[in-house]
Design an enzyme around this catalytic site. Structure first.
Site, PDB file in Angstrom:
ATOM      1  N   MET A 262      22.053  18.247  15.386  1.00 31.16           N
ATOM      2  CA  MET A 262      22.645  19.536  15.745  1.00 31.16           C
ATOM      3  C   MET A 262      23.460  20.085  14.565  1.00 31.16           C
ATOM      4  O   MET A 262      24.276  20.992  14.736  1.00 31.16           O
ATOM      5  CB  MET A 262      23.525  19.393  16.989  1.00 31.16           C
ATOM      6  CG  MET A 262      22.705  18.966  18.205  1.00 31.16           C
ATOM      7  SD  MET A 262      23.445  19.393  19.769  1.00 31.16           S
ATOM      8  CE  MET A 262      24.950  18.452  19.705  1.00 31.16           C
TER       9      MET A 262
ATOM     10  N   HIS B 169      24.429  11.163   9.800  1.00 28.34           N
ATOM     11  CA  HIS B 169      23.137  11.861   9.750  1.00 28.34           C
ATOM     12  C   HIS B 169      22.396  11.520   8.454  1.00 28.34           C
ATOM     13  O   HIS B 169      21.183  11.328   8.463  1.00 28.34           O
ATOM     14  CB  HIS B 169      23.360  13.380   9.781  1.00 28.34           C
ATOM     15  CG  HIS B 169      24.014  13.896  11.024  1.00 28.34           C
ATOM     16  ND1 HIS B 169      25.277  14.423  11.028  1.00 28.34           N
ATOM     17  CD2 HIS B 169      23.574  13.979  12.303  1.00 28.34           C
ATOM     18  CE1 HIS B 169      25.587  14.818  12.249  1.00 28.34           C
ATOM     19  NE2 HIS B 169      24.582  14.549  13.045  1.00 28.34           N
TER      20      HIS B 169
ATOM     21  N   GLN C 166      21.742  21.450  26.461  1.00 27.18           N
ATOM     22  CA  GLN C 166      22.293  20.103  26.661  1.00 27.18           C
ATOM     23  C   GLN C 166      23.819  20.105  26.749  1.00 27.18           C
ATOM     24  O   GLN C 166      24.437  19.056  26.872  1.00 27.18           O
ATOM     25  CB  GLN C 166      21.813  19.148  25.567  1.00 27.18           C
ATOM     26  CG  GLN C 166      22.474  19.314  24.209  1.00 27.18           C
ATOM     27  CD  GLN C 166      21.861  18.398  23.170  1.00 27.18           C
ATOM     28  OE1 GLN C 166      20.718  18.548  22.785  1.00 27.18           O
ATOM     29  NE2 GLN C 166      22.629  17.405  22.702  1.00 27.18           N
TER      30      GLN C 166
ATOM     31  N   GLY D  78      20.399   7.815  16.092  1.00 28.79           N
ATOM     32  CA  GLY D  78      21.535   6.926  15.883  1.00 28.79           C
ATOM     33  C   GLY D  78      21.833   6.084  17.114  1.00 28.79           C
ATOM     34  O   GLY D  78      21.743   6.566  18.240  1.00 28.79           O
ATOM     35  N   LYS D  79      22.211   4.829  16.870  1.00 27.84           N
ATOM     36  CA  LYS D  79      22.611   3.957  17.989  1.00 27.84           C
ATOM     37  C   LYS D  79      23.976   4.350  18.530  1.00 27.84           C
ATOM     38  O   LYS D  79      24.382   3.894  19.591  1.00 27.84           O
ATOM     39  CB  LYS D  79      22.641   2.496  17.534  1.00 27.84           C
ATOM     40  CG  LYS D  79      21.270   1.954  17.236  1.00 27.84           C
ATOM     41  CD  LYS D  79      21.326   0.472  16.901  1.00 27.84           C
ATOM     42  CE  LYS D  79      19.948  -0.010  16.501  1.00 27.84           C
ATOM     43  NZ  LYS D  79      19.968  -1.392  16.006  1.00 27.84           N
ATOM     44  N   LYS D  80      24.696   5.194  17.790  1.00 29.24           N
ATOM     45  CA  LYS D  80      25.986   5.672  18.285  1.00 29.24           C
ATOM     46  C   LYS D  80      25.812   6.293  19.665  1.00 29.24           C
ATOM     47  O   LYS D  80      26.600   6.052  20.568  1.00 29.24           O
ATOM     48  CB  LYS D  80      26.554   6.703  17.319  1.00 29.24           C
ATOM     49  CG  LYS D  80      27.864   7.258  17.779  1.00 29.24           C
ATOM     50  CD  LYS D  80      28.226   8.520  17.056  1.00 29.24           C
ATOM     51  CE  LYS D  80      29.310   9.214  17.816  1.00 29.24           C
ATOM     52  NZ  LYS D  80      28.977  10.588  18.130  1.00 29.24           N
ATOM     53  N   ASP D  81      24.733   7.077  19.811  1.00 23.29           N
ATOM     54  CA  ASP D  81      24.412   7.675  21.112  1.00 23.29           C
ATOM     55  C   ASP D  81      23.411   6.752  21.804  1.00 23.29           C
ATOM     56  O   ASP D  81      22.240   7.087  21.965  1.00 23.29           O
ATOM     57  CB  ASP D  81      23.831   9.067  20.897  1.00 23.29           C
ATOM     58  CG  ASP D  81      24.813   9.974  20.174  1.00 23.29           C
ATOM     59  OD1 ASP D  81      25.675  10.554  20.832  1.00 23.29           O
ATOM     60  OD2 ASP D  81      24.743  10.066  18.931  1.00 23.29           O
TER      61      ASP D  81
ATOM     62  N   SER E 189      30.230  14.886  14.470  1.00 21.97           N
ATOM     63  CA  SER E 189      30.438  16.288  14.079  1.00 21.97           C
ATOM     64  C   SER E 189      31.666  16.858  14.761  1.00 21.97           C
ATOM     65  O   SER E 189      32.235  17.848  14.310  1.00 21.97           O
ATOM     66  CB  SER E 189      29.213  17.124  14.461  1.00 21.97           C
ATOM     67  OG  SER E 189      28.057  16.571  13.887  1.00 21.97           O
ATOM     68  N   ARG E 190      32.069  16.255  15.882  1.00 27.39           N
ATOM     69  CA  ARG E 190      33.231  16.776  16.619  1.00 27.39           C
ATOM     70  C   ARG E 190      34.556  16.304  16.015  1.00 27.39           C
ATOM     71  O   ARG E 190      35.606  16.839  16.388  1.00 27.39           O
ATOM     72  CB  ARG E 190      33.147  16.377  18.097  1.00 27.39           C
ATOM     73  CG  ARG E 190      31.987  17.052  18.826  1.00 27.39           C
ATOM     74  CD  ARG E 190      31.971  16.692  20.296  1.00 27.39           C
ATOM     75  NE  ARG E 190      30.943  17.427  21.035  1.00 27.39           N
ATOM     76  CZ  ARG E 190      29.692  17.010  21.215  1.00 27.39           C
ATOM     77  NH1 ARG E 190      29.295  15.863  20.688  1.00 27.39           N
ATOM     78  NH2 ARG E 190      28.839  17.735  21.894  1.00 27.39           N
TER      79      ARG E 190
HETATM   80  P1  AMP Z   1      23.970  15.014  16.619  1.00 25.20           P
HETATM   81  O1  AMP Z   1      23.861  15.977  15.478  1.00 25.20           O
HETATM   82  O2  AMP Z   1      25.350  14.601  16.941  1.00 25.20           O
HETATM   83  O3  AMP Z   1      23.152  15.432  17.808  1.00 25.20           O
HETATM   84  O4  AMP Z   1      23.294  13.689  16.102  1.00 25.20           O
HETATM   85  C1  AMP Z   1      22.001  13.693  15.515  1.00 25.20           C
HETATM   86  C2  AMP Z   1      21.576  12.263  15.320  1.00 25.20           C
HETATM   87  O5  AMP Z   1      22.515  11.601  14.477  1.00 25.20           O
HETATM   88  C3  AMP Z   1      21.553  11.470  16.638  1.00 25.20           C
HETATM   89  O6  AMP Z   1      20.427  10.602  16.623  1.00 25.20           O
HETATM   90  C4  AMP Z   1      22.838  10.695  16.579  1.00 25.20           C
HETATM   91  O7  AMP Z   1      22.795   9.488  17.315  1.00 25.20           O
HETATM   92  C5  AMP Z   1      22.963  10.420  15.104  1.00 25.20           C
HETATM   93  N1  AMP Z   1      24.350  10.138  14.724  1.00 25.20           N
HETATM   94  C6  AMP Z   1      25.440  10.899  14.982  1.00 25.20           C
HETATM   95  N2  AMP Z   1      26.562  10.291  14.532  1.00 25.20           N
HETATM   96  C7  AMP Z   1      26.157   9.117  13.979  1.00 25.20           C
HETATM   97  C8  AMP Z   1      26.833   8.036  13.350  1.00 25.20           C
HETATM   98  N3  AMP Z   1      28.173   8.030  13.195  1.00 25.20           N
HETATM   99  N4  AMP Z   1      26.106   6.992  12.906  1.00 25.20           N
HETATM  100  C9  AMP Z   1      24.757   6.980  13.065  1.00 25.20           C
HETATM  101  N5  AMP Z   1      24.058   7.967  13.642  1.00 25.20           N
HETATM  102  C10 AMP Z   1      24.741   9.023  14.094  1.00 25.20           C
END
Ligand code: AMP
Length: 281
Positions: free
Chosen positions: A27, A34, A61, A147-150, A186-187
């Site tokens: 996003m 990322h 979402q 990412g495994k974070k989510d 990102s937040r």
């Molecule tokens: P987002 O832009 O937050 O929707 O995240 C896009 C992708 O980046 C998703 O697959 C997330 O799980 C991954 N992601 C976000 N933050 C992290 C992080 N700190 N470490 C690894 N992957 C991440």
């Protein structure tokens, strides 16, 4: 690096992109988490394959209007970061581009999404599954990195791919953290300096509770109580949920006999952060 700003531009380019193609859906407001996913995509496709990144703040979402409106959108910095990280193709559609005004088909997952973030964010994972499925169809990627974070999102996307026979390999990547342990997000830029200084307590609370496991504790209750006790030392955060769940089914567990996850979501005012640790018996 090719930038496609709408679906027509993407479809025009996509057939000519060398295969294999690995997609990194994001996003935007890109950080090192990322970028690690983009580097992993390069490792997967090799020097001659295609690394594709999508940057799209997916409105369907978001369960809170304010979160959607305040989501950071630094597009030109993001494009520069993609270029520097070696991406070949970046897709940056507008919301009106991705969804017809009368769109009426969505993808829903009905089991894993009933727990954790799914329970506190109605419709969130249906929005995620729908946009990710659309991206898979548009890119016809051989693989995609998440990412495994989510981790709940990753589990649900793997389930979607399994249950709908989507021909793509899903790759999970470890969470990238700030030096003080806070998971990159990102937040995080929306936190005040005081909140940012407080936020590493989330990770510390989870790891301190996990330490009980190495002392022989197998009951969920004392582990949850320890994590809650630590989190409540913060004067600033509010716990959205704190759960101990089975790593595969995501159902709450009372006794840890198989790999489990201790997961939390916390609010700093309107900023919601998530983190988790794995518990291996
Ligand atoms: P987002 O832009 O937050 O929707 O995240 C896009 C992708 O980046 C998703 O697959 C997330 O799980 C991954 N992601 C976000 N933050 C992290 C992080 N700190 N470490 C690894 N992957 C991440």
């Amino acid at each position: 690096m090719i930038v496609a700003a709408d679906t027509a531009a993407l479809l025009e380019k996509i057939d000519a992109m060398p295969r294999p193609l690995c997609l990194v859906p994001t996003m935007g407001a890109l950080h090192e988490g990322h970028l690690a996913l983009i580097h992993e995509a390069r490792r997967v496709v090799g020097p001659t394959g295609t690394v594709a990144v999508s940057i799209f703040v997916n409105p369907i979402q978001f369960d809170r209007k304010e979160d959607l409106e305040k989501y950071p959108r630094p597009l030109s910095a993001d494009l520069a970061a993609c270029e520097a990280a070696g991406a070949d193709l970046v897709f940056t559609p507008e919301a009106g581009q991705m969804y017809h005004a009368d769109h009426s088909i969505t993808v829903s997952e009905n089991r894993l999404s009933s727990f954790l973030c799914g329970a506190s964010r109605p419709g969130h994972f249906s929005g995620v599954c729908t946009v990710v499925m659309k991206l898979f169809m548009l890119f016809r990627a051989q693989s995609a990195v998440f990412g495994k974070k989510d981790f709940q999102q990753l589990a649900i996307i793997k389930r979607m791919v399994r249950d709908l026979n989507v021909p793509i390999e899903i790759i999970g990547h470890a969470t990238i953290r700030e030096a003080d342990g806070l998971a990159m997000s990102s937040r995080n830029v929306r936190l005040s300096p005081e909140q940012r200084a407080d936020a590493p307590i989330i990770r510390r609370s989870l790891t301190a509770a996990r330490d009980l496991l190495s002392l022989g504790e197998r009951q969920a209750e004392p582990i949850l109580a320890a994590a809650r006790h630590h989190l409540e030392k913060s004067q600033m955060l509010k716990i959205d949920y704190l759960s101990l769940v089975d790593a595969e089914t995501l159902e709450p567990v009372a006794t840890i006999r198989r790999p489990a996850i201790l997961a939390t979501a916390c609010f700093y005012e309107s900023v919601r952060l998530i983190d988790h640790v794995e518990l291996l018996p």
